[in-house]
Design a protein around this motif. Structure first.
Motif, short mmCIF file in Angstrom:
data_model
loop_
_atom_site.label_atom_id
_atom_site.label_comp_id
_atom_site.label_asym_id
_atom_site.label_seq_id
_atom_site.Cartn_x
_atom_site.Cartn_y
_atom_site.Cartn_z
N UNK A 1 89.53 49.39 -71.28
CA UNK A 1 90.66 48.53 -71.58
C UNK A 1 91.68 48.41 -70.47
N UNK A 2 91.74 49.41 -69.58
CA UNK A 2 92.73 49.35 -68.49
C UNK A 2 92.19 48.58 -67.28
N UNK A 3 91.05 47.96 -67.42
CA UNK A 3 90.49 47.19 -66.33
C UNK A 3 89.18 47.76 -65.84
N UNK A 4 88.67 47.18 -64.78
CA UNK A 4 87.42 47.68 -64.19
C UNK A 4 87.74 48.52 -62.97
N UNK A 5 87.12 49.70 -62.90
CA UNK A 5 87.35 50.61 -61.80
C UNK A 5 86.01 50.96 -61.17
#
Length: 819
Positions: free
Chosen positions: A663-667
């Protein structure tokens, strides 16, 4: 490299890999998240295997894939610097005051020579530069491919084969292969503007380096796809770069007023590159393809500062002081022009997939020098000169054929074979007479003055060369899954050269997949590198400073009268034996590869020590013998290319990657490291009997350049994060301690371990426009400085062996538009 250092580097890599693996196991998603079309394409490689559809994690040899997006997520816009930031086994130092090498800099893979890595473009051999690196930098004695002649905007990806591959691709593929894959698009496009400069400071031994701002750089690049009919493509790419010089020289304490007089740093340069890549289907399943490229680079680099009396002259008659009362800093002008064009067809014939291509490449370098003089012409000497040219070109024709056979193995046997024929030529052109002639002011009061243009002495008519050669090679390459999960490949190649004869090389590799997640792979191969025409025929007489003393130094072919007298022989190919053993592990979104290797090379071609003569030495001594020998050639010192150095290299490459899509983005996380231990096991000596006392032709300083001139280990950690319109990159690169060897042990300089941090933040202003700001070397890291005793003029506080240069922090902004 000590055992303790090796253990620490390996432990760091393994520990970090374990952390990433633990993170992978903790995720609930059992599979790698879906990837976009571009990423899927990136997984398929064509380098190191001739089996179609092979992914980079399924190959029998290690292959890295570096995408165009990865290359461009930093401030540096030249390809070699971008690539070195992503591939730990590749290093790209930035030497200064090394003549043309300041502008045409070589890169190294796994600590080997710059000319021991084969460079391909779309699978076709790329031509080398005309420049020979003759000064004291990494890669001394080599003539390598100029990676920076190719704009990164023209590339879709780069495939890096980290394994010996001479049996598959021919000469030069000892350390590995770089295959530059050009962008293929029939529509769409993009444009990028990058502007930045160095904002840095350091404390020099004499007080220099405070609050520096220089090296402003503007790069404008773009690409556009066009349709060729309804089914073809033409992709045009262009890149323009204008870069100001940098200067990290310290204050010169020898003269008043005390100020910076030297010019150690990057040259001023202006580049323009244009590339076209096209493809068009034909009838019967055949395709026509081709590409063409042009690049021009005009660069101006500082040479050594000359005092008003110039220590190469008679102080009683200071010619330079009458022209330049405050001394002068010559500037070496290096104008490089690079052309390439390749065309071919591919399609089915007789059950085979056939590829036929013809390519031509040419590199021409013209030298000039300004803010200078020829002391032997007296006070009326011109202050700028045209100093001559170097030209290398290559015509290459190739036919490749491949098909799969059912022969009773678990899987089909892929059979590939083909031939490659090349014609190469090399020319040296003389400069204008004033750049090399000995004028009437040559001798004043019984003391010889210097001759030729200071900073870079022009090539003379006696130096002119026009040589060529041809070669042809044939190969066979087999690969198949012999038993379930057990794949074997074998290759053999025969080549014949018109100037030195033939060579046979072979390779055997295998891979076993114990599970869908874990595999072991290994290879053994023999290889070779043919002596380049540049190494065989380069010749020049110029002023070379040896321990701060100027010598009229001749660089002679090994089979010239001087070369033969001092121990030269016709150059033979270098030969190598490569061994590798590695593992591949993947689980969900995590992947890990670790590959150990050993590279043994015999009869490496090197530039010999500079053998100096003296008119005042006693008869019968080496110095007097050399002086008497060289008098007819207008030189007091000599060097030449020679075989005879044997080396052994062992190392380990580790690459770990993991993607988190929550949910906090793609890493995207990457950890990659290289550990490399290099040893010189044999060096040549003079053996002709001409010199009364045999001497080493590859002595202590040259040996240490090989053994400790590149990092013993390098680790790159990178995190790329995106969420909605935001994105960012954090890259941390750790370098092991490099030695900058001096003439004696007392003047050696340990550069120290270093940690370089790069930061970039991105924001999508719209669906098509992205703004990025960042800093390369954000914390302004420098290597150790030279001791004042070794830098009395303040001109060279930093070593040319620094693996990340010596310019400090680079801050930049980039605006990208896609359509």
């Amino acid at each position: 490299m000590t055992t303790t250092t090796l253990r620490l580097a390996l432990s760091a890599a393994v520990s970090a890999s374990a952390l990433l693996a633990g993170a992978a196991s903790a995720q609930t998603a059992p599979q790698t998240p879906p990837r976009d079309d571009v990423s899927v394409v990136d997984e398929i490689v064509v380098t190191g295997t001739r089996v179609t559809g092979r992914s980079r994690l399924d190959t029998v040899a290690p292959v890295d894939v570096v995408t165009a997006e990865t290359l461009q997520q930093r401030g540096a816009t030249d390809l070699a610097t971008q690539l070195a930031a992503s591939v730990p086994a590749l290093n790209f130092p930035r030497p200064s005051a090394t003549d043309g090498t300041d502008s045409v800099r070589p890169a190294t893979l796994r600590g080997q020579g710059p000319d021991q890595t084969l460079v391909l473009v779309n699978g076709v051999r790329r031509h080398s530069t005309a420049l020979v690196n003759t000064n004291g930098s990494v890669g001394r004695g080599s003539a390598a491919v100029d990676l920076n002649a190719i704009p990164s905007s023209a590339l879709e990806r780069i495939e890096v084969l980290r394994d010996g591959a001479a049996a598959q691709y021919g000469s030069d593929a000892i350390a590995g292969v770089l295959n530059l894959r050009l962008r293929e698009a029939s529509s769409g496009g993009g444009a990028t503007v990058t502007y930045g400069g160095y904002v840095t400071d350091y404390i020099g031994a004499y007080g220099g380096g405070d609050d520096l701002s220089d090296g402003e750089s503007l790069t404008v690049s773009g690409w556009q796809g066009f349709g060729l009919g309804s089914d073809g493509f033409l992709t045009a790419s262009v890149e323009y770069r204008d870069r100001e010089s940098t200067n990290r020289s310290d204050i010169d304490p020898r003269f008043a007023p005390a100020r910076v007089r030297g010019g150690q740093g990057d040259p001023e340069s202006e580049d323009l590159a244009i590339y076209l890549n096209a493809g068009k289907p034909l009838a019967g399943g055949w395709d026509a393809y081709g590409w063409a490229g042009y690049q021009t680079r005009e660069a101006a680099a500082a040479a050594f500062y000359r005092t008003p009396t110039d220590n190469a002259q008679n102080p009683a008659y200071p010619v330079s002081g009458r022209v330049y009362p405050d001394g002068y800093l010559p500037r070496i002008l290096t104008d490089s022009t690079d052309w390439t064009a390749v065309g071919g067809v591919r399609g089915p014939a007789g059950g085979f997939d056939v590829d036929v291509n013809l390519g031509y490449g040419r590199n021409e370098i013209e030298f000039g020098v300004e803010n200078t003089l020829n002391p032997s012409l007296g006070p009326t000497s011109p202050t700028s000169f045209y100093a001559g040219s170097l030209t290398y070109d290559q015509l290459v024709f190739g036919i490749d054929a491949a098909r799969a056979y059912e022969v009773g193995f678990y899987g089909p046997l892929n059979v590939a074979f083909g031939l490659e024929a090349r014609r190469e030529s090399y020319q040296i052109g003389a400069g204008e007479p004033g750049s090399y002639e000995r004028g009437t002011f040559l001798n004043i009061g019984g003391t010889d003055l210097s001759w030729g243009s200071r900073g870079f002495t022009g090539f003379t008519p006696a130096n002119e060369v026009d040589e060529d050669r041809s070669n042809a090679g044939v190969y066979v390459d087999l690969e198949g899954e012999v038993f379930e999960n057990f794949t074997v490949s074998a290759a053999a190649r025969y080549e014949n050269y018109s100037d030195f004869g033939d060579n046979v090389s072979g390779k055997l590799a295998a891979r076993y997949d114990f599970t869908p997640s874990f595999a072991v792979r290994g290879a053994v191969s023999t290889g070779f590198r043919a002596p380049s025409l540049q190494q065989q025929y380069f010749t020049q007489t110029a002023i070379l400073y040896i321990s701060n003393v100027p010598y009229e130094t001749g660089t002679f072919p090994s089979v010239s009268p001087v070369g033969l007298a001092l121990g030269g022989t016709p150059l033979e190919p270098e030969t190598s034996t490569n061994y590798s053993l590695g593992v591949v592990w993947r689980k969900g979104a995590f992947e890990l590869t670790a590959d150990a290797y050993s590279i043994d090379i015999d009869d490496r071609i090197v530039l010999s020590e500079t053998l100096t003569g003296s008119a005042t030495a006693a008869p019968g001594t080496n110095a007097r013998t050399i002086f008497d020998l060289l008098q007819r050639y207008g030189a007091s010192a000599a060097r030449f290319f020679i075989n005879g150095v044997n080396t052994e290299t062992t190392g380990l490459d580790v690459v770990a990657r993991y993607r988190i899509d929550e949910g906090f983005g793609r890493l995207d996380l990457t950890l990659a490291g290289n550990v490399n231990d290099f040893a010189v096991t044999k060096t040549p000596t003079t053996n002709t009997g001409v010199l009364p006392t045999p001497v080493s032709l590859f002595a202590r300083q040259a040996t240490l350049r090989f053994e400790e001139g590149t990092p013993p280990w390098k680790v790159v950690s990178q995190a790329d994060w995106t969420r909605d319109r935001l994105g960012g990159t954090l890259r941390v690169t750790a370098f092991g301690d490099v030695l900058s060897p001096g003439a004696t042990a007392a003047t050696d300089l340990q550069l120290g371990d270093a940690l370089v941090v790069d930061l970039e933040a991105r924001y999508d202003l719209s669906d098509r426009v992205t703004l990025a700001v960042g800093a390369d070397n954000a914390f302004d890291e420098y290597t150790a400085q030279s001791l004042p005793a070794n830098n009395a003029s303040g001109a060279f506080p930093f070593s040319n062996f620094s693996p990340f240069g010596f310019n400090g922090r680079f801050v930049y902004a980039r605006l990208a538009l896609n359509w």
